[in-house]
Design an enzyme around this catalytic site. Sequence first.
Site, PDB file in Angstrom:
ATOM      1  CG  ASP A   1     -18.704 102.190  10.060  1.00 43.59           C
ATOM      2  OD1 ASP A   1     -17.979 102.325  11.184  1.00 43.59           O
ATOM      3  OD2 ASP A   1     -19.989 102.028   9.703  1.00 43.59           O
TER       4      ASP A   1
ATOM      5  N   GLY B   1     -11.258 104.700  11.078  1.00 45.12           N
ATOM      6  CA  GLY B   1     -11.626 104.075  12.324  1.00 45.12           C
ATOM      7  C   GLY B   1     -12.425 103.312  12.254  1.00 45.12           C
ATOM      8  CG  ASP B   2     -16.448 101.156  12.848  1.00 48.61           C
ATOM      9  OD1 ASP B   2     -16.539 100.172  12.305  1.00 48.61           O
ATOM     10  OD2 ASP B   2     -16.176 101.434  14.381  1.00 48.61           O
ATOM     11  CG  ASP B   3     -17.389  98.072   9.783  1.00 44.11           C
ATOM     12  OD1 ASP B   3     -16.764  96.867   9.977  1.00 44.11           O
ATOM     13  OD2 ASP B   3     -18.508  97.972  10.230  1.00 44.11           O
TER      14      ASP B   3
ATOM     15  CB  SER C   1     -10.689  98.184   8.295  1.00 41.39           C
ATOM     16  OG  SER C   1     -12.092  98.262   9.705  1.00 41.39           O
TER      17      SER C   1
END
Length: 509
Positions: A279, A299-301, A332
């Site tokens: 995140d 690689g996420d939020d 994202s």
Amino acid sequence: MVETLTPTSSSSCWWRRWWVPVIHNHNHNHRRWISTITNFLSTHKTFLIALWFAFFFTLFYWQRDAATGGLLLFRRTFPSRSIPKLRPVAFNLTDFGAVGDGVTVNTAAFERAVRAISRLGKKGGGQLDVPPGYWLTAPFNLTSHMTLFLAEGAVILGINDEKYWPLMPPLPSYGYGREHPGPRYGSLIHGQNLKDVVITGHNGTINGQGQTWWTKYRQKLLNHTRGPLVQIMWSRDILISNITLRDSPFWTLHPYDCKNVTIRNLTILAPIFEAPNTDGIDPDSCEDMVIEDCYISVGDDGIAIKSGWDQYGIAYRRPSVNILIRNLVIRSMVSAGISIGSEMSGGVSNVTVENVLIWNSRRAVRIKTAPGRGGYVRNIIYRNLTFDNVRVGIVIKTDYNEHPDAAFDPKAFPILKDISYTSIHGEGVRVPVRIQGSEEIPVRNVTFWDMSVGITYKKKHIFQCAFVEGRVIGTVFPAPCENLDLYDEQGHLIKKSTSQNVSDIDYDF
């Protein structure tokens, strides 16, 4: 022909003054010029070939350096740029024996510098200047009344061997390490119970070198939860600005139970695939926060607002409240640009998200929760959002069933209400809206006003609703679901919804 091109007094014929002699002497000179070039190339053929290869070899590694850190031999040097003095006393990291070669471990130097600054609290604190170089270090702590200044070309590198990372108790509002029970790894740069802390610079970098962590996580080789890149806990009056954060082992920037936090002009980077749980910014039980003017690709939020997990967050009772997020560009591909939850058991309220572009992403803005969370999400304003090539634009999900342990109360239903979406635009979106309430967790008082999103699918149910109550004001494209009341621009009711419980959720596209 040549004689007709004689110069004239007209300024519009200025080109004739040099073109005539060139044409006149062309046949005489061009043979000599070609001969000279040919002789030079023949004589210096080996040299030119070597120069050509050297140029492209250097260019290749310079680009590699820019993208991944590269080899020390080809790393760029940066010109001296004066560092502003933001505290009464300023130290240079090299004053404490640090070596910026990317190999020497400088943990002790950072710790000595922080101790020196900790003695200056009553005099206004101190500033630690990190000059250009690659400063390898294990995790270290900050102190109050401290400015950490990263010069242009300064890179703080996190050592990627977990044995150098200290273990800490689980967060009290989580009761669990998040990935494993028991302790969790600390953050590369850490602070607790601090006041008046600044992390800034001339866009220097804090690099967690998370690749080793991500690989071990996927291979299930870690026995504890990975640590964030920067984590500040139980602190107030925090400013983080004008730096780059990249390749965190876990969440990148995690303010936890903090007040009066400003995050501005950050670049936050991680690979968009195969960098799990990286995140960008996770405000967690925080109050009075501004996040603005940032670029986030992770690689996420991109941003995930949190406030504790199930029974632990309910007991901790620290909401995230009064948060302003504006002027951001986010990507994202795995999760969402901006999320609330799913750990929101302490409550989230009074959040404004405005002037945000979310591009090439799986989801744009999302609220996620589940039975067992408790808490609430209310008074949320989304305004002036742009979606570009996004799979699902607006998401509210109420069955995100991930729990720390079996002791949660399945009847602790969160409250979702008073959420508005105004001036939502974009193109290349598959599903513009998916609001999935449930009988236990209905979504109440949702408003859409001024929405036009270009869609890539022409199927019927692309504005999807279930157990949602609210209104649409004015024109909204695509056509809204039947669960919402319709009003004109003047606020006059046009059509009353017959049922808020109709389900249009379709996960086939």
